[in-house]
Design a protein around this motif. Structure first.
Motif, short mmCIF file in Angstrom:
data_model
loop_
_atom_site.label_atom_id
_atom_site.label_comp_id
_atom_site.label_asym_id
_atom_site.label_seq_id
_atom_site.Cartn_x
_atom_site.Cartn_y
_atom_site.Cartn_z
N THR A 1 -4.36 35.78 -3.43
CA THR A 1 -5.48 35.89 -2.49
C THR A 1 -6.81 35.89 -3.22
OG1 THR A 1 -4.14 37.11 -0.88
CG2 THR A 1 -6.53 37.37 -0.73
N ALA B 1 -2.19 42.94 8.26
CA ALA B 1 -2.71 42.36 7.01
C ALA B 1 -1.66 41.49 6.34
CB ALA B 1 -3.16 43.47 6.06
N ARG C 1 -1.42 38.20 8.24
CA ARG C 1 -2.61 37.38 7.96
C ARG C 1 -2.50 36.73 6.58
NH1 ARG C 1 -7.65 36.72 10.05
NH2 ARG C 1 -9.43 36.44 8.65
N THR C 2 -2.04 37.51 5.61
CA THR C 2 -1.88 36.98 4.25
C THR C 2 -0.82 35.89 4.23
OG1 THR C 2 -2.55 39.09 3.28
CG2 THR C 2 -1.27 37.60 1.88
N ARG D 1 -2.26 32.73 5.62
CA ARG D 1 -3.20 32.07 4.72
C ARG D 1 -2.52 31.36 3.56
NH1 ARG D 1 -7.95 36.63 3.86
NH2 ARG D 1 -9.24 36.07 5.67
N THR E 1 -1.12 34.69 12.96
CA THR E 1 -1.48 36.10 12.79
C THR E 1 -1.59 36.75 14.16
OG1 THR E 1 -2.72 35.52 10.81
CG2 THR E 1 -3.15 37.67 11.78
N GLU F 1 -5.66 41.56 16.24
CA GLU F 1 -5.99 42.79 15.52
C GLU F 1 -5.62 44.02 16.33
OE1 GLU F 1 -9.95 43.30 14.22
OE2 GLU F 1 -10.11 41.31 13.31
N LEU G 1 -6.61 45.69 2.71
CA LEU G 1 -7.56 44.94 3.54
C LEU G 1 -8.90 44.74 2.84
CD1 LEU G 1 -6.78 46.65 6.94
CD2 LEU G 1 -6.67 44.19 6.56
N GLU H 1 -13.30 39.25 4.02
CA GLU H 1 -12.42 39.63 5.12
C GLU H 1 -13.25 40.16 6.29
OE1 GLU H 1 -9.25 39.89 7.35
OE2 GLU H 1 -9.10 39.21 5.28
N GLU H 2 -12.97 39.65 7.47
CA GLU H 2 -13.72 40.05 8.66
C GLU H 2 -12.75 40.59 9.69
OE1 GLU H 2 -16.74 41.00 11.08
OE2 GLU H 2 -16.96 40.22 9.04
N ASN H 3 -12.76 41.90 9.84
CA ASN H 3 -11.93 42.55 10.84
C ASN H 3 -12.53 43.91 11.15
OD1 ASN H 3 -10.70 44.59 8.94
ND2 ASN H 3 -9.92 42.72 8.00
N SER I 1 -12.75 46.39 8.09
CA SER I 1 -13.80 46.06 7.12
C SER I 1 -15.18 46.33 7.70
CB SER I 1 -13.67 44.60 6.66
OG SER I 1 -13.87 43.70 7.73
#
Length: 238
Positions: free
Chosen positions: A63, A100, A103-104, A107, A123, A126, A150, A155-157, A160
Motif C-alpha cells: 500500500t 479496511a 478496501r485494501t 485496491r 468495498t 463505510e 487506516l 485515505e478518505e473516510n 481519518s
C-alpha cells in the motif's frame, strides 16, 4: 490442541507476520510480508487468523510503496477477509478493521481478464463513526491506535476525518501513552500523527517515535507501526 496452546501458536504466528511486514517496510517493499505463513496455513490453519489480527497492515508495504503483492499473499489475505466477517453486533472498531481489509483487497487485487475496473473486489459501505465524534481525547487516542491500519496517506473516510479534526487531542494522547509506557498505543497514535495536519511543533514526534521503538523491546507489531510512521513522516512513498 487445548485453547491455551492454540492461543500461544496464534500469537507466534502474528509475531512472525508482523516481523515480515516490518522487514518489508525496511527493505522498500521488496521482501515477502508473509514470512512462514504458507507453512503455518498448511499445518494448523492459523495463518488466516494471524492475518486477521494484523488486518490491512498485512499488505501495508504494498500500500505504501506501490509494490505488487504475490499471489500467495493475496490469497492468504482474501482467506482472512472471507473467513472472519464481522458479526452484526460487532464493535465499531471490528467493523472498521474489516472494512479496511476489504478496501485494501479491492485496491491491490489485479483486474481479471477482460475487466475494465481496478479490481473485481468491491468495498462495503463505510461503517458509522459517530462514536468517535463523541469520544474524549483519551478514548479517541485509544480507538485510533486500534485502527492504526487506516492511517495511510490520502485515505478518505470517517475515521481519518475524525483524526484530522482533532490533531491536538491525538498529540495529547500520544504523550499520555508514552508516559504510561503503553508502547502499542503510542506507536499507533504516532502513526496517525504523521498523516494529519496541525500537529503541534513542540511535540517532537521524531524523537518520540525513537523512544517508543527503543522502549518497546523489539516487539514486531510496534516495530511495524513505527517503521510505517517514519516512512510516512519522511514522505518516502510512491
Amino acid at each position: 490442541m487445548d485453547q491455551s496452546g492454540t492461543s500461544s501458536l496464534l500469537k507466534d504466528a502474528v509475531r512472525d507476520l508482523a516481523t515480515g511486514v516490518a522487514s518489508a517496510l525496511r527493505s522498500g517493499g521488496h521482501g515477502q510480508v508473509s514470512g512462514d505463513a504458507p507453512a503455518l496455513a498448511a499445518a494448523d490453519g492459523l495463518a488466516p487468523a494471524a492475518v486477521r489480527v494484523l488486518g490491512a497492515d498485512f499488505l501495508l508495504p504494498h500500500t505504501l510503496l506501490g509494490t505488487r503483492p504475490t499471489p500467495t499473499e493475496l490469497t492468504l489475505f482474501r482467506q482472512a477477509v472471507e473467513a472472519y466477517p464481522p458479526r452484526a453486533d460487532s464493535a465499531p472498531a471490528v467493523l472498521w478493521s474489516h472494512w479496511a481489509m476489504t478496501r485494501t483487497l479491492s485496491r491491490l487485487t489485479p483486474p481479471g481478464p477482460g475487466s475494465t475496473t481496478d479490481s473485481e473486489t468491491t468495498t462495503a459501505p463505510e461503517p458509522g463513526a459517530d462514536w468517535l465524534d463523541a469520544a474524549d481525547w483519551r478514548a479517541l487516542t485509544h480507538q485510533l491506535a486500534v485502527l492504526a491500519p487506516l492511517a495511510v496517506p490520502g485515505e478518505e473516510n470517517a475515521v481519518s476525518r475524525a483524526a484530522r479534526g482533532r490533531p491536538v487531542d491525538v498529540a495529547r494522547g500520544f504523550v499520555r501513552a508514552v508516559r504510561r509506557r503503553d508502547w502499542t498505543q503510542a506507536a499507533g497514535a504516532g502513526r496517525w500523527l504523521t498523516v494529519i495536519e496541525g500537529v503541534p511543533d513542540t511535540l517532537g514526534l521524531d524523537a518520540g517515535l525513537d523512544f517508543v521503538e527503543l522502549m518497546a523491546g523489539g516487539d514486531p507489531q510496534i516495530d511495524l507501526q513505527v517503521r510505517a510512521a517514519r516512512l510516512m513522516l519522511l514522505g518516502a512513498l510512491v
